[in-house]
Design a protein around this motif. Structure first.
Motif, mmCIF file in Angstrom:
data_model
loop_
_atom_site.group_PDB
_atom_site.id
_atom_site.type_symbol
_atom_site.label_atom_id
_atom_site.label_comp_id
_atom_site.label_asym_id
_atom_site.label_seq_id
_atom_site.Cartn_x
_atom_site.Cartn_y
_atom_site.Cartn_z
ATOM 1 N N LEU A 1 0.802 -1.217 0.168
ATOM 2 C CA LEU A 1 -0.058 -0.053 0.038
ATOM 3 C C LEU A 1 0.734 1.403 -0.177
ATOM 4 C CD1 LEU A 1 -2.693 1.602 0.175
ATOM 5 C CD2 LEU A 1 -2.576 1.237 2.740
ATOM 6 N N GLU A 2 0.671 2.092 -0.828
ATOM 7 C CA GLU A 2 1.488 3.507 -1.078
ATOM 8 C C GLU A 2 0.227 4.375 -0.494
ATOM 9 O OE1 GLU A 2 0.871 5.449 -4.298
ATOM 10 O OE2 GLU A 2 1.325 7.151 -2.889
ATOM 11 N N GLY A 3 0.676 5.404 0.299
ATOM 12 C CA GLY A 3 -0.077 6.436 0.745
ATOM 13 C C GLY A 3 0.475 7.390 1.897
ATOM 14 N N SER A 4 -0.477 8.313 2.543
ATOM 15 C CA SER A 4 -0.248 8.883 3.530
ATOM 16 C C SER A 4 0.236 7.825 4.694
ATOM 17 C CB SER A 4 -1.184 9.911 3.900
ATOM 18 O OG SER A 4 -2.108 9.225 4.789
ATOM 19 N N PRO A 5 1.178 8.554 5.658
ATOM 20 C CA PRO A 5 1.617 7.609 6.694
ATOM 21 C C PRO A 5 0.315 7.030 7.438
ATOM 22 C CG PRO A 5 3.094 9.259 6.465
ATOM 23 C CD PRO A 5 2.053 9.477 5.607
ATOM 24 N N GLU A 6 -0.644 8.068 7.739
ATOM 25 C CA GLU A 6 -1.807 7.813 8.602
ATOM 26 C C GLU A 6 -2.652 6.673 7.843
ATOM 27 O OE1 GLU A 6 -0.792 10.837 7.277
ATOM 28 O OE2 GLU A 6 -0.002 11.547 9.327
ATOM 29 N N LYS A 7 -2.925 6.726 6.813
ATOM 30 C CA LYS A 7 -3.652 5.983 6.010
ATOM 31 C C LYS A 7 -3.001 4.370 6.146
ATOM 32 C CE LYS A 7 -5.140 4.566 1.267
ATOM 33 N NZ LYS A 7 -5.271 4.966 -0.009
ATOM 34 N N LEU A 8 -1.573 4.409 6.052
ATOM 35 C CA LEU A 8 -0.881 3.160 6.422
ATOM 36 C C LEU A 8 -0.997 2.664 7.723
ATOM 37 C CD1 LEU A 8 0.298 3.649 3.706
ATOM 38 C CD2 LEU A 8 2.708 3.496 4.408
ATOM 39 N N ASP A 9 -0.993 3.580 8.751
ATOM 40 C CA ASP A 9 -1.238 3.184 10.237
ATOM 41 C C ASP A 9 -2.735 2.519 10.265
ATOM 42 O OD1 ASP A 9 1.090 4.485 11.080
ATOM 43 O OD2 ASP A 9 0.022 6.114 12.043
ATOM 44 N N ASP A 10 -3.810 3.121 9.518
ATOM 45 C CA ASP A 10 -5.089 2.537 9.661
ATOM 46 C C ASP A 10 -5.002 0.971 9.025
ATOM 47 O OD1 ASP A 10 -5.842 4.746 10.789
ATOM 48 O OD2 ASP A 10 -6.687 5.635 9.008
ATOM 49 N N PHE A 11 -4.372 0.998 7.836
ATOM 50 C CA PHE A 11 -4.484 -0.350 7.275
ATOM 51 C C PHE A 11 -3.728 -1.424 8.186
ATOM 52 C CE2 PHE A 11 -2.870 -2.941 3.547
ATOM 53 C CZ PHE A 11 -4.103 -3.488 3.416
ATOM 54 N N GLU A 12 -2.403 -0.776 8.814
ATOM 55 C CA GLU A 12 -1.744 -1.841 9.687
ATOM 56 C C GLU A 12 -2.655 -2.383 10.690
ATOM 57 O OE1 GLU A 12 2.168 -0.073 10.431
ATOM 58 O OE2 GLU A 12 2.082 -1.425 12.405
ATOM 59 N N GLU A 13 -3.260 -1.452 11.079
ATOM 60 C CA GLU A 13 -4.153 -1.707 12.393
ATOM 61 C C GLU A 13 -5.179 -2.945 12.000
ATOM 62 O OE1 GLU A 13 -4.808 1.988 14.651
ATOM 63 O OE2 GLU A 13 -6.230 0.618 15.825
ATOM 64 N N LEU A 14 -5.814 -2.769 11.050
ATOM 65 C CA LEU A 14 -6.964 -3.511 10.539
ATOM 66 C C LEU A 14 -6.276 -4.756 10.301
ATOM 67 C CD1 LEU A 14 -8.883 -1.160 8.786
ATOM 68 C CD2 LEU A 14 -9.690 -2.364 10.616
ATOM 69 N N LEU A 15 -5.103 -4.812 9.505
ATOM 70 C CA LEU A 15 -4.399 -6.317 9.102
ATOM 71 C C LEU A 15 -3.896 -6.953 10.388
ATOM 72 C CD1 LEU A 15 -2.261 -5.522 6.132
ATOM 73 C CD2 LEU A 15 -4.479 -6.595 6.176
ATOM 74 N N ARG A 16 -3.764 -6.300 11.528
ATOM 75 C CA ARG A 16 -3.022 -6.871 12.494
ATOM 76 C C ARG A 16 -3.933 -7.954 13.029
ATOM 77 N NH1 ARG A 16 1.613 -5.600 14.861
ATOM 78 N NH2 ARG A 16 1.785 -3.798 13.477
ATOM 79 N N GLY A 17 -5.330 -7.839 13.186
ATOM 80 C CA GLY A 17 -6.057 -8.737 13.670
ATOM 81 C C GLY A 17 -6.047 -10.100 12.934
ATOM 82 N N TYR A 18 -5.441 -10.284 11.514
ATOM 83 C CA TYR A 18 -5.531 -11.451 11.069
ATOM 84 C C TYR A 18 -4.127 -12.313 11.180
ATOM 85 C CZ TYR A 18 -9.590 -9.642 8.390
ATOM 86 O OH TYR A 18 -10.801 -9.105 8.031
#
Lengths: 582, 179
Positions: free
Chosen positions: B132-149
């Motif tokens: 994923l390429e994007g703003s660091p905040e967006k990356l933070d959000d994505f990372e947090e959601l993936l963490r559950g998996y």
């Protein structure tokens, strides 16, 4: 015409008007020593590479020109680390040239290989590994330019052996080419006119101003104009350890040295001041004591060529980035304009009289030795001072003897005091004195050393004897690591740990004689003056005078590490007058 | 989990340096020597091969930042330093992560990737690698959601940034020229 890299290196040094260098040959730097045989540059062969570095510093201190040291790779380069760091801390212009293993061997852990530029990165103003002979002249020009402009400092050029051996076409870069090669290097020298005007106004309005002179005043050769400023407004002056001599101690405005072992008058004047005019000074912890308790009512004008010094320790009210001399000239001009325009300086007569009161009540003092008792180190210094020919250069090591030197000498001329301030390098004195004497052969050079310091670098007296550099060394020999002993006495309940140097060994007179010097031992007060006179009369070889002094003498005044300058510890004889310090 | 510094303390320094051997070491050792912490770091040559741009994110108070900038500028090879205000700059970062999947949740992860416009780079029997390429905040959000998996491996590049283009200033300049 093709020449070798080694020839280009020596030629470049000649082009930079280097007349003397201090060095030690070895494997990788060998090629550079061959063209040196027919060079105009005098090379002084030291006995340890650390000595070469300190000699280069001593030379730079007294001449203002960059000192040059050249040594080989590996252990020679690491032996240069201490002087480089020392020069970095005290902003001494110096160019060091180190040999390096051939470019093809770099990174292979070859014999005498070390990562010289990596090791010296944080202790040099700049360093550079030169990878091709063609690049050598520019690297040398850059080195001298960087070492001597802006805030001065040491620059190291690391030269692999094959770079010295390869041939190249000589080209001496122009000023423009040097400038273009350093697109990020433009030191600010001229102060901001608005800030200068602001400073002048504050100086006229201040009721309790103090001129706080640091080493930058000497580096920028600003002593004269600073004196004009002081005299124009009658502002009391303190000179830090790095600025001793920048303002005459004999001047009625001079309060002496501030800081941990400064005079009570200098320390207290700064504490009570309402305006500190810091010129080329850096608010070192040895001057400020506890920062939060330092000169709390003072506004700060801070003139420094290094912008990073502004606000590093104390936020200035008027920051002026620029060369101390140029800025001081402008400040003087602005002051005169304001005064000519009818502005009136605040009445600082009451402040002056308070300062003189402190000076009268709290002079530097020690108890003279009782008849038959051991010599006092302060007495030895006073005698050396009183017998010293005009313009004598004093060089010291680090410790009690350094503080006594700074306190009891009368510095009346700039560039007559050489010491290791920031790094506090024991062993600095003997080699630095040799460098100073090489730079100013016309002057008498006295090294004041402790017996601890002397044992670290004394072998350079062999260099001095063989190269005919007749310095004089006075060892204030108390058989102790005196300053550490003093701290253990005062702050560790007199539990003396590893500070006894075992009195009697070595025999300093025999050691001096073995190194080709005249050795003189002094035990009693009446022997002091004759010994000094004899030392001053010998000019064909170095002289070492071993002054056997009182073991338990302490340096006063003192501000304990981390304490407020308000809590200055006075000499015991002045304690009852303490209330006058208010 | 490491998150980006709070906005008050996060500062982006864009440092233009001469593109020479050892410059990055010089910058890094200055941070170490003076006790400053680098949060992220990205280095690459600029449009002019003589120069490189180092984008450093630091997590400090204002006065320390001033010292960092001044000390950095003392390095001979540092040509220019600009502090980029996060409000007035565009920031981008690249993120790659390998996430554990069982047959059942693979669809959910792909769906999540689609929502974020992430890419699936590799598919394994029991894992997916996403970018994923994007703003660091967006990356933070994505990372947090993936963490559950269950994130097996994760790598972020550190941010790069440039100032936002000032459209008003540009139009003013153009107007000035015309009249």
């Amino acid at each position: 015409m093709k020449i070798t890299g080694a020839e280009a290196l020596i030629k470049a040094l000649e082009m930079e008007s280097v007349d003397v260098m201090f060095g030690y040959p070895g494997g990788c730097i060998l090629p550079a020593y061959d063209p040196l045989l027919k060079s105009s540059i005098r090379h002084i062969l030291v006995r340890h590479e650390q000595g070469a570095g300190h000699m280069a510093e001593g030379y730079a201190h007294v001449t203002g020109r960059p000192g040059v040291a050249m040594v080989t790779s590996g252990p020679a380069a690491t032996n240069l680390v201490t002087p480089l760091c020392d020069a970095y801390m005290d902003s001494i212009p110096m160019v060091a040239i180190t040999g390096q293993v051939s470019t093809t061997a770099i990174g292979t852990d070859a014999f005498q290989e070390c990562d010289t530029v990596g090791i010296t990165r944080s202790i040099t103003k700049h360093n550079e590994l030169v990878m091709s002979a063609e690049d050598l002249p520019l690297a040398i020009r850059q080195a001298f330019h960087i070492a001597t402009t802006g805030r001065p400092g040491p620059v190291l050029i690391d030269v692999p052996k094959d770079v010295l051996q390869n041939s190249m076409t000589w080209h001496w870069p122009t000023d423009e080419e040097v400038q273009a090669s350093l697109p990020g290097y433009h030191p600010t020298t001229k102060g901001h006119p608005r800030m200068i005007k602001e400073a002048a106004k504050l100086m006229l309005a201040a009721q309790r101003p103090v001129l706080y002179l640091g080493g930058g005043v000497l580096k920028s050769r600003a002593a004269e104009v600073v004196r004009e400023i002081a005299e124009l407004l009658n502002i009391p002056v303190v000179t830090t350890l790095m600025a001793r001599g920048a303002f005459p101690d004999s001047h009625p405005l001079c309060l002496g040295m501030p800081g941990m072992h400064g005079t009570a008058a200098a320390v207290t004047a700064m504490q009570k001041s309402d305006l500190l005019i810091a010129l080329g000074a850096r608010f070192d912890d040895r001057v400020t004591g506890k920062v939060s308790a330092f000169a709390q009512e003072a506004k700060i004008i801070h003139v420094d060529i290094d912008p990073a010094e502004q606000g590093k320790v104390r936020r200035p009210d008027v920051p002026i980035v620029g060369d101390c001399k140029l800025v001081s000239i402008e400040i003087l001009k602005a002051l005169r304009e304001l005064l000519d325009g009818g502005e009136v300086q605040a009445d600082i007569a009451p402040w002056r009289s308070r300062c003189s009161g402190w000076q009268e009540q709290f002079p530097l003092a020690y108890e003279p030795s009782a008849p038959g008792a051991a010599l006092k180190p302060q007495f030895c210094l006073e005698q050396i001072r009183d017998h010293a020919p005009e313009g004598t250069i004093l060089v010291s090591g680090v410790g009690q003897h350094q503080m006594w030197s700074s306190q009891y000498w009368h510095f009346d001329e700039p560039y007559t005091w050489v010491n290791s301030g920031g790094l506090g390098t024991m062993g600095f004195s003997v080699p630095a004195a040799i460098g100073a004497k090489v730079g100013r052969p016309d002057k008498t050079v006295w090294a004041i050393d402790g017996d601890g310091c002397f044992q670290m670098t004394a072998q350079e007296l062999i260099t001095a004897s063989i190269s005919n550099i007749p310095i004089k060394v006075g060892i204030l020999n108390n058989s102790y690591l005196g300053m550490v002993r003093q701290w253990q006495e005062m702050f560790y309940g007199e539990r003396y740990s590893e500070v006894d140097l075992g009195g009697g060994i070595p025999d300093f007179v025999k050691w001096a004689e073995a190194m080709g010097c005249v050795g003189i031992r002094v035990d009693s007060p009446e022997e002091v003056a004759p010994a000094i006179e004899r030392a001053n009369s010998i000019n064909d070889r170095p002289v070492v005078v071993d002054f056997r002094v009182e073991e338990f003498e302490k340096v006063f005044p003192m501000v304990a590490a981390g304490a407020s300058n308000d809590d200055i510890i006075l000499p015991p004889s002045q304690n009852e007058r303490r209330e006058y310090l208010r | 989990m490491s998150t980006y510094p709070t906005p008050q303390r996060h500062h982006i320094l864009s440092v233009l340096v001469q593109n020479k051997a050892g410059v990055l070491a010089r910058v890094a050792s200055l941070f170490a020597r003076r006790g400053y912490n680098i949060f992220s770091l990205a280095v690459a040559p600029t449009e002019d091969p003589q120069f490189s741009r180092i984008t450093i994110v630091v997590d400090v108070e204002g006065t320390t930042l001033e010292q960092i900038v001044k000390q950095l500028f003392k390095l001979i090879e540092v040509v220019r330093i600009s502090e980029l205000d996060p409000q007035k700059s565009v920031e981008r970062e690249l993120f790659m992560a390998t996430v554990r999947t069982d047959g059942e949740n693979r669809g959910q992860i792909v769906e999540l990737a689609n929502i974020f416009e992430a890419k699936v780079l590799a598919v394994g029997v029991d894992a997916l690698t996403l970018s994923l390429e994007g703003s660091p905040e967006k990356l933070d959000d994505f990372e947090e959601l993936l963490r559950g998996y269950g994130i097996v491996e994760l790598q972020r590049t550190g941010r790069i940034a440039l100032p936002k283009l000032d459209r008003e200033a540009h139009s003013r300049a153009v107007k000035g020229k015309a009249s």
